[in-house]
Design a protein around this motif. Structure first.
Motif, PDB file in Angstrom:
ATOM      1  N   ALA A  87       0.842  -0.998  -0.063  1.00  0.00           N
ATOM      2  CA  ALA A  87      -0.030   0.047   0.081  1.00  0.00           C
ATOM      3  C   ALA A  87       0.866   0.939  -0.028  1.00  0.00           C
ATOM      4  N   GLN A  88       2.114   1.267   0.754  1.00  0.00           N
ATOM      5  CA  GLN A  88       2.986   2.208   0.839  1.00  0.00           C
ATOM      6  C   GLN A  88       3.577   2.518  -0.738  1.00  0.00           C
ATOM      7  N   LEU A  89       3.955   1.361  -1.376  1.00  0.00           N
ATOM      8  CA  LEU A  89       4.381   1.601  -2.669  1.00  0.00           C
ATOM      9  C   LEU A  89       3.168   2.016  -3.788  1.00  0.00           C
ATOM     10  N   SER A  90       2.176   1.475  -3.444  1.00  0.00           N
ATOM     11  CA  SER A  90       0.856   1.809  -4.433  1.00  0.00           C
ATOM     12  C   SER A  90      -0.044   1.996  -3.720  1.00  0.00           C
ATOM     13  N   PRO A  91      -0.608   3.248  -3.090  1.00  0.00           N
ATOM     14  CA  PRO A  91      -1.637   3.545  -2.533  1.00  0.00           C
ATOM     15  C   PRO A  91      -2.956   3.264  -2.959  1.00  0.00           C
ATOM     16  N   ASN A  92      -3.108   2.959  -4.451  1.00  0.00           N
ATOM     17  CA  ASN A  92      -4.369   2.603  -5.130  1.00  0.00           C
ATOM     18  C   ASN A  92      -4.431   1.052  -5.254  1.00  0.00           C
ATOM     19  N   ASN A  93      -3.728   0.453  -4.678  1.00  0.00           N
ATOM     20  CA  ASN A  93      -3.760  -1.120  -5.093  1.00  0.00           C
ATOM     21  C   ASN A  93      -4.778  -1.552  -4.084  1.00  0.00           C
ATOM     22  N   ALA A  94      -5.896  -2.008  -4.612  1.00  0.00           N
ATOM     23  CA  ALA A  94      -7.072  -2.473  -3.630  1.00  0.00           C
ATOM     24  C   ALA A  94      -6.733  -3.688  -3.012  1.00  0.00           C
ATOM     25  N   LEU A  95      -5.785  -4.813  -3.520  1.00  0.00           N
ATOM     26  CA  LEU A  95      -5.604  -5.693  -2.894  1.00  0.00           C
ATOM     27  C   LEU A  95      -4.879  -5.861  -1.629  1.00  0.00           C
ATOM     28  N   ALA A  96      -4.067  -4.517  -1.726  1.00  0.00           N
ATOM     29  CA  ALA A  96      -3.257  -4.323  -0.271  1.00  0.00           C
ATOM     30  C   ALA A  96      -4.465  -4.176   0.710  1.00  0.00           C
ATOM     31  N   TYR A  97      -5.117  -3.472   0.467  1.00  0.00           N
ATOM     32  CA  TYR A  97      -6.035  -3.052   1.651  1.00  0.00           C
ATOM     33  C   TYR A  97      -7.092  -4.096   2.042  1.00  0.00           C
ATOM     34  N   GLY A 101      -7.129  -6.012   5.763  1.00  0.00           N
ATOM     35  CA  GLY A 101      -8.404  -6.469   6.414  1.00  0.00           C
ATOM     36  C   GLY A 101      -8.677  -7.863   6.886  1.00  0.00           C
ATOM     37  N   LEU A 102      -8.261  -8.844   5.798  1.00  0.00           N
ATOM     38  CA  LEU A 102      -8.318 -10.176   5.922  1.00  0.00           C
ATOM     39  C   LEU A 102      -7.409 -10.696   7.109  1.00  0.00           C
ATOM     40  N   MET A 103      -6.008 -10.060   7.098  1.00  0.00           N
ATOM     41  CA  MET A 103      -5.219 -10.666   8.187  1.00  0.00           C
ATOM     42  C   MET A 103      -5.715 -10.132   9.537  1.00  0.00           C
ATOM     43  N   GLY A 104      -6.528  -9.087   9.713  1.00  0.00           N
ATOM     44  CA  GLY A 104      -7.281  -8.521  10.989  1.00  0.00           C
ATOM     45  C   GLY A 104      -7.912  -9.886  11.498  1.00  0.00           C
ATOM     46  N   PRO A 114     -14.076  -4.160   8.111  1.00  0.00           N
ATOM     47  CA  PRO A 114     -15.015  -3.576   7.350  1.00  0.00           C
ATOM     48  C   PRO A 114     -14.767  -2.194   6.389  1.00  0.00           C
ATOM     49  N   ALA A 115     -13.968  -1.570   7.307  1.00  0.00           N
ATOM     50  CA  ALA A 115     -13.440  -0.333   6.130  1.00  0.00           C
ATOM     51  C   ALA A 115     -12.425  -0.403   5.067  1.00  0.00           C
ATOM     52  N   LEU A 116     -11.447  -1.443   5.714  1.00  0.00           N
ATOM     53  CA  LEU A 116     -10.582  -1.739   4.626  1.00  0.00           C
ATOM     54  C   LEU A 116     -11.043  -2.596   3.283  1.00  0.00           C
ATOM     55  N   SER A 117     -11.913  -3.383   3.736  1.00  0.00           N
ATOM     56  CA  SER A 117     -12.654  -4.112   2.583  1.00  0.00           C
ATOM     57  C   SER A 117     -13.318  -3.101   1.741  1.00  0.00           C
ATOM     58  N   MET A 118     -14.076  -2.127   2.326  1.00  0.00           N
ATOM     59  CA  MET A 118     -14.839  -1.012   1.573  1.00  0.00           C
ATOM     60  C   MET A 118     -13.814  -0.327   0.609  1.00  0.00           C
ATOM     61  N   GLN A 119     -12.625   0.120   1.202  1.00  0.00           N
ATOM     62  CA  GLN A 119     -11.689   0.718   0.677  1.00  0.00           C
ATOM     63  C   GLN A 119     -11.154   0.225  -0.688  1.00  0.00           C
ATOM     64  N   PHE A 133     -13.485  -9.469  -1.285  1.00  0.00           N
ATOM     65  CA  PHE A 133     -13.450  -7.928  -0.748  1.00  0.00           C
ATOM     66  C   PHE A 133     -14.853  -8.109   0.100  1.00  0.00           C
ATOM     67  N   LEU A 134     -15.739  -8.472  -0.495  1.00  0.00           N
ATOM     68  CA  LEU A 134     -17.295  -8.542   0.229  1.00  0.00           C
ATOM     69  C   LEU A 134     -17.002  -9.822   1.269  1.00  0.00           C
ATOM     70  N   ALA A 135     -16.369 -10.765   1.015  1.00  0.00           N
ATOM     71  CA  ALA A 135     -16.427 -11.886   2.141  1.00  0.00           C
ATOM     72  C   ALA A 135     -15.737 -11.510   3.260  1.00  0.00           C
ATOM     73  N   THR A 136     -14.726 -10.754   3.087  1.00  0.00           N
ATOM     74  CA  THR A 136     -13.847 -10.054   4.183  1.00  0.00           C
ATOM     75  C   THR A 136     -14.722  -9.171   5.054  1.00  0.00           C
TER      76      THR A 136
END
Length: 227
Positions: A87-97, A101-104, A114-119, A133-136
Motif C-alpha cells: 500500500a505504501q508503494l502503490s496507495p491505489n492497490n485494492a488488494l493491499a487493503y 483487512g483479512l489479516m485482521g 469492514p472499512a479496509l474491505s470497502m476501501q 472483498f465482500l467476504a472479508t
C-alpha cells in the motif's frame, strides 16, 4: 494462466511480475484446493514470491504476493507488513487493503476490517476478487458478532462472479448465525454440490481465524452437518 507465467519466465527469467503471477496461481492451488499436493504449492508460492521481490524490491505486486505467500504458509504475523508495504508503494492497490483487512480476522483485530474491505471495493469495484472483498467484510462482522450484517455481505460475496465454494461456506455460517435457516440450507447445499468432500477443517486450513472467535464458525458448521 500458470502455463503462461511459466512460459514468460522461460523467455525472461528476470521478469519479476511473471514470478509474482506464478506465486499467485500456486496460492490459489493451495488455498482453494485445486492442487493434490498442497504443501508443494505452498512452498512454490513462497519461492516465486521471494524471487519476484529479489528481482524488483520496488514492485508493489512482489510485496503483495510475498505477503499472501507468508499467510498461506501460516506466517500470518509476518504477512501484514508486506501488505502495508504494498500500500505504501502503490496507495491505489485494492488488494493491499483487502489483504490487511483479512489479516485482521486472523490476528484478532477486526476493528478496521469492514472499512479496509470497502476501501478495496471503492478502488476496484469490479475487481476479479470482488467476492473476496465482500467476504472479508462479512468475516469482520461475524467476528464483531453482528450476524445480520455479516449475512448480508456474505450473501453478496457468494453471489459475486467467480466466488468459490469457501465463500459459500462463509455465507452458510453467516446466515445460520443470523437465524435464516432457509438461506443457510441453500448455501450448505451449494457447498455439497461444488465440493462434495468438504469438511470444516478445509475451511480453517484456508482461513485460520483467530481462536477468540473460532466457535463463531465451528458451531454453525456443525449444526449444518459439516464435521
Amino acid at each position: 494462466a500458470q502455463h503462461l507465467f511459466e512460459r514468460a519466465i522461460s523467455l525472461d527469467s528476470q521478469f519479476s511480475l511473471a514470478h509474482a503471477g506464478l506465486s499467485f496461481t500456486e496460492f490459489q492451488n493451495a488455498f482453494v484446493g485445486y492442487a493434490t499436493d498442497v504443501a508443494q504449492s505452498q512452498s512454490a508460492a513462497l519461492a516465486h514470491a521471494e524471487r519476484a521481490f529479489e528481482l524488483d524490491q520496488l514492485d508493489p505486486i512482489a510485496s503483495l504476493m510475498l505477503g499472501r505467500a507468508k499467510f498461506l504458509n501460516g506466517q500470518i504475523d509476518q504477512a501484514q507488513p508486506w501488505f502495508e508495504r504494498c500500500a505504501q508503494l502503490s496507495p491505489n492497490n485494492a488488494l493491499a487493503y483487502y489483504s490487511q483487512g483479512l489479516m485482521g480476522v486472523m490476528l484478532g483485530d477486526v476493528e478496521q476490517t469492514p472499512a479496509l474491505s470497502m476501501q478495496a471495493l471503492s478502488l476496484s469495484p469490479i475487481d476479479p476478487l470482488q467476492y473476496a472483498f465482500l467476504a472479508t467484510r462479512a468475516l469482520g462482522h461475524l467476528a464483531q458478532d453482528d450476524a445480520a450484517l455479516a449475512a448480508d455481505w456474505a450473501v453478496r460475496a457468494a453471489n459475486a462472479p467467480r466466488a468459490h465454494h469457501l465463500i459459500d461456506v462463509i455465507a452458510a455460517v453467516a446466515t445460520q448465525r443470523s437465524g435464516d435457516q432457509e438461506a443457510a440450507q441453500f448455501w450448505s447445499q451449494s457447498i455439497r454440490e461444488r465440493a462434495p468432500n468438504f469438511e470444516s477443517g478445509h475451511f480453517f486450513r484456508s482461513f485460520p481465524v483467530h481462536e477468540s472467535w473460532r466457535d463463531t464458525f465451528t458451531d454453525p458448521l456443525q449444526a449444518l452437518g459439516f464435521d
